[in-house]
Design a protein around this motif. Structure first.
Motif, short mmCIF file in Angstrom:
data_model
loop_
_atom_site.label_atom_id
_atom_site.label_comp_id
_atom_site.label_asym_id
_atom_site.label_seq_id
_atom_site.Cartn_x
_atom_site.Cartn_y
_atom_site.Cartn_z
N ARG A 147 40.26 -15.95 20.91
CA ARG A 147 40.71 -16.77 22.03
C ARG A 147 42.18 -17.09 21.67
NH1 ARG A 147 35.74 -20.45 24.14
NH2 ARG A 147 34.44 -18.87 25.38
N ASN A 148 42.33 -17.69 20.43
CA ASN A 148 43.59 -18.30 20.28
C ASN A 148 44.53 -17.23 19.76
OD1 ASN A 148 42.13 -20.59 20.92
ND2 ASN A 148 41.53 -21.20 18.79
N ARG A 149 44.27 -15.95 19.95
CA ARG A 149 45.07 -15.02 19.54
C ARG A 149 46.43 -15.18 19.56
NH1 ARG A 149 42.07 -13.24 23.77
NH2 ARG A 149 43.00 -12.29 25.30
N SER A 150 47.09 -15.82 20.88
CA SER A 150 48.35 -15.88 21.09
C SER A 150 48.98 -17.04 20.34
CB SER A 150 48.45 -16.14 22.56
OG SER A 150 47.76 -17.43 23.16
N VAL A 151 48.30 -17.83 19.51
CA VAL A 151 48.92 -18.89 18.69
C VAL A 151 49.73 -18.36 17.88
CG1 VAL A 151 48.41 -20.84 17.25
CG2 VAL A 151 47.07 -20.59 19.26
N GLU A 152 50.94 -18.74 17.48
CA GLU A 152 51.86 -18.21 16.45
C GLU A 152 51.32 -19.23 15.11
OE1 GLU A 152 53.82 -15.75 16.41
OE2 GLU A 152 53.51 -15.27 18.65
N VAL A 158 53.30 -27.52 9.29
CA VAL A 158 53.68 -27.76 10.65
C VAL A 158 52.56 -27.79 11.39
CG1 VAL A 158 54.83 -26.44 12.40
CG2 VAL A 158 55.74 -26.53 10.22
N GLU A 159 51.42 -27.16 11.15
CA GLU A 159 50.14 -26.81 12.07
C GLU A 159 49.32 -28.07 11.72
OE1 GLU A 159 50.67 -22.21 12.22
OE2 GLU A 159 49.49 -23.21 10.53
N VAL A 160 48.57 -28.53 12.82
CA VAL A 160 47.34 -29.40 12.50
C VAL A 160 46.04 -28.63 12.59
CG1 VAL A 160 46.07 -31.38 13.44
CG2 VAL A 160 48.63 -31.23 13.87
N ARG A 161 45.34 -28.94 11.83
CA ARG A 161 44.04 -27.89 11.37
C ARG A 161 42.73 -28.89 11.65
NH1 ARG A 161 48.05 -26.69 8.33
NH2 ARG A 161 48.88 -24.62 8.32
N TYR A 162 41.79 -28.29 12.02
CA TYR A 162 40.51 -29.06 12.29
C TYR A 162 39.47 -28.77 10.97
CZ TYR A 162 36.08 -30.34 14.27
OH TYR A 162 34.79 -31.08 14.37
N PHE A 170 42.31 -15.19 11.10
CA PHE A 170 41.22 -16.17 11.28
C PHE A 170 41.74 -17.44 11.13
CE2 PHE A 170 38.98 -12.37 9.74
CZ PHE A 170 38.08 -12.00 11.20
N ASN A 171 42.89 -17.79 10.82
CA ASN A 171 43.39 -19.15 10.74
C ASN A 171 43.56 -19.81 12.17
OD1 ASN A 171 43.22 -18.77 7.98
ND2 ASN A 171 45.47 -18.80 7.68
N LYS A 172 43.74 -18.73 13.00
CA LYS A 172 44.14 -19.23 14.54
C LYS A 172 42.79 -20.16 14.95
CE LYS A 172 47.33 -15.40 15.44
NZ LYS A 172 47.59 -14.61 16.27
N ALA A 173 41.62 -19.73 14.44
CA ALA A 173 40.44 -20.52 14.83
C ALA A 173 40.15 -21.98 14.55
CB ALA A 173 39.19 -19.94 14.16
N CYS A 174 41.17 -22.24 13.66
CA CYS A 174 41.05 -24.05 13.22
C CYS A 174 42.54 -24.73 13.53
CB CYS A 174 40.72 -24.12 11.80
SG CYS A 174 42.07 -23.32 10.74
N VAL A 205 44.63 -26.81 15.87
CA VAL A 205 44.57 -27.82 16.97
C VAL A 205 45.77 -27.62 17.83
CG1 VAL A 205 43.96 -30.31 17.51
CG2 VAL A 205 43.15 -29.30 15.41
N GLY A 206 45.45 -27.19 18.98
CA GLY A 206 46.61 -26.99 19.93
C GLY A 206 46.96 -28.36 20.45
N ASN A 207 45.97 -29.11 21.22
CA ASN A 207 46.45 -30.30 21.52
C ASN A 207 45.26 -31.14 21.19
OD1 ASN A 207 46.63 -32.41 23.53
ND2 ASN A 207 47.10 -31.15 25.23
N PRO A 208 45.41 -32.28 20.47
CA PRO A 208 44.45 -33.11 20.11
C PRO A 208 43.75 -33.88 21.14
CG PRO A 208 46.29 -33.30 18.61
CD PRO A 208 46.82 -32.40 19.83
N GLN A 209 44.45 -34.20 22.05
CA GLN A 209 43.73 -34.96 23.41
C GLN A 209 42.85 -33.88 24.18
OE1 GLN A 209 47.28 -35.16 22.86
NE2 GLN A 209 46.84 -37.28 21.79
#
Length: 574
Positions: free
Chosen positions: A256-261, A268-272, A289-293, A295-299
């Motif tokens: 689902r998050n395959r478009s995330v760079e 740089v990135e926030v991870r869950y 698989f790192n794209k799965a963790c 966090v695009g928008n914390p809110q």
């Protein structure tokens, strides 16, 4: 409270007290597993003789059926574990398995009655006489199906259910009690297999199939009773989310998050990740698989209490690393699978042994199927010798603790398995030449003047190989995979045995089809004196050698294991 005092307190607790679980429930669980293994192996060990003698199946057809049965028996525990963990619970799964196994064994016992096996032409005057009707074969296959389902119910949950009973002890840090249960569990399984291959098979050979198949029915009744007697006193844990669900969520979320760079900088990135996690940042391998963790928008992605709003779109770093580790160990797992193909050749070995002289004395003859128990005995003896004599002796000589690495142990086992198949090929070549010289080319059931002890080198090498690789694999998977995936580690060998049985069935069918030519018997012919089982074993030995080379590549590409990393750190600190 120390372990010994806790054990004494739990043992002296009355059985009918209001408490739940504890050591007092363990004998019932062990008895359930012991009787089930006795019954199952008491039937399967000698089954090739039953199928060829009573159902007129040729050797290849009977072996294929048993390969499929073995594959199903080793695969159903995986399904049972998923269902037990996620839906029905371990207690109900074991109870269901007992009933299914008992039903299957009763159905199989009913096939021993003459009316269930006689050709139709015995009952009806017909010009065409079929050896077996479709209904009779369906009856046989149904019995196998219920036994495979029952084994999946019991074996998937028995070990974990026993551990559940010890999780409510007064001192939860007293791990020695639980470790003792694990040891006794495996001792029980090995001892049961050995007794099944000796005593139960001896009854079948000397008292007939009706009595010989009736004994496992009685044993399975005892298995069900032993489990149900302590039913009011068990700890019955509720089902939880399956580890398969967590792995599936990583796959779905990364897609689902395959478009995330992904950035090359970890800051740089926030991870869950969960609170207290030791893995705040995912590893760089299998970065997709790192794209799965991420966090695009914390809110939007995370709730106010810190949980993922949609676990199928956002997973923890731990979940991602669990999936990566599982993928990483798959090559090591697959390299050991062909060894299980060699182990699964027991049906053919029983046919070989049945034509050889098995007398210990002039009056006592070892049943053909019992001969396989020598490999089981070698496993037990080698484990005791290795742990109690060889390792302590070498450590004393070197003046420091010595331990053979897990990857080395697995490699030695695979190489020994290759050698064992070569020894079996040589033994079969000698046996076949003896049969031809004695004029028994057309009589595959004729007894030969050659001792069955010719097979002992194969059994000894095979037993030592199993003591190295499967046991080493279990420890390797347990140490390499995260603790949250311990259930995965305990089922990987079962999956390997299941796949190996399917591969064995495919190899046998391919060999039979490719080597059957007009006027010439196939290598795996029912007439083992006209076939060339020695060629078949040489083929398996060749494949095993290629598999050993494949393992060396996998072992090197895997890199340092957790055990090797600890040793390196210890050496550096020293």
């Amino acid at each position: 409270m120390d372990c010994s005092s806790e054990q004494r307190q739990m043992i002296t607790e009355p059985l009918l007290s209001n408490g739940k679980g504890g050591i007092r429930t363990i004998p019932f669980i062990l008895a359930n597993e012991a009787f089930e293994r006795l019954a199952s192996f008491g039937l399967s060990t000698n089954m090739i003789m039953y199928l060829t003698r009573e159902y007129d199946m040729d050797a290849a057809q009977g072996a294929q059926l048993l390969f499929l049965f073995s594959s199903a028996t080793n695969f159903t525990p995986i399904l049972g574990a998923v269902l037990a963990d996620s839906y029905v619970g371990r207690y109900r799964m074991i109870g269901f398995g007992c009933m299914a196994s008992l039903l299957g064994m009763v159905l199989l016992w009913l096939t021993t009655f003459p009316e269930a096996r006689q050709p139709l032409c015995v009952h009806f005057s017909t010009h065409s006489c079929n050896s077996r009707s479709t209904l009779q074969l369906v009856h046989l296959y149904t019995a196998f199906g219920f036994m495979a389902i029952g084994a999946g119910g019991i074996r998937s949950s028995s070990l974990a259910f026993g551990a559940d009973q010890l999780s409510i002890t007064h001192n939860l840090q007293c791990a020695r009690i639980r470790e003792s249960f694990f040891r006794w569990y495996y001792v029980t399984v090995v001892a049961s297999v050995f007794v099944a291959m000796t005593c139960v098979v001896y009854i079948q050979e000397n008292m007939g199939w009706m009595v010989g198949f009736g004994v496992p029915v009685v044993l399975m009744i005892l298995s069900a009773l032993s489990f149900s007697l302590a039913s009011p006193f068990y700890v019955k844990s509720k089902p939880k989310a399956s580890w398969i669900t967590g792995l599936a969520q990583v796959v779905v979320a990364s897609f689902r998050n395959r478009s995330v760079e992904l950035s090359t900088q970890a800051t740089v990135e926030v991870r869950y990740h969960t609170t207290g996690s030791m893995l705040p940042v995912p590893s760089k391998r299998l970065r997709f698989f790192n794209k799965a963790c991420i966090v695009g928008n914390p809110q939007v992605d995370v709730t106010p209490d810190g949980n993922a709003l949609d676990p199928w779109s956002l997973c923890t770093v731990d979940q991602v690393e669990d999936l990566k580790t599982l993928i990483k160990v798959i090559p090591i797992w697959s390299s050991g699978m062909l060894m299980f193909v060699n182990v699964s050749q027991g049906s053919f070995i029983v046919l070989q042994a049945s034509t050889m002289d098995r007398h210990i004395t002039s009056k006592f003859e070892i049943p053909a199927a019992t001969f396989l128990s020598f490999a089981v005995l070698v496993i037990v003896l080698w484990v005791a010798l290795y742990d109690r004599i060889i390792i302590p002796l070498v450590s004393k000589i070197k003046g420091q603790p010595v331990r053979l690495g897990l990857k080395k142990r697995m490699g030695i086992g695979i190489l020994l398995s290759t050698t064992s198949m070569a020894a079996l090929a040589i033994a079969e070549s000698v046996r076949r030449e003896t049969a031809i010289k004695e004029g028994f080319s057309d009589r595959p059931d004729a007894g030969l003047h050659i001792s069955t002890f010719l097979l002992l080198p194969f059994l000894a090498l095979s037993g030592v190989a199993e003591a190295f690789t499967p046991i080493g694999q279990n420890e390797f998977f347990y140490t390499e995979l995260p603790k949250s995936m311990s259930s995965v580690a305990s089922t990987l060998n079962g999956i390997g045995m299941s796949v190996a049985s399917l591969v064995s069935s495919f190899i046998v069918r391919a060999v039979r089809d490719l080597t059957t030519v007009e006027g010439q018997e196939s290598w795996v012919s029912s007439n083992i004196n006209k076939g060339h089982y020695d060629y078949y074993y040489w083929l398996l030995a060749s494949l095993s050698l290629v598999n050993f080379l494949y393992y060396l590549v996998c072992s090197k590409s895997y890199g340092p294991s957790m055990e090797e990393q600890r040793n390196i750190l210890a050496d550096e600190s020293y």
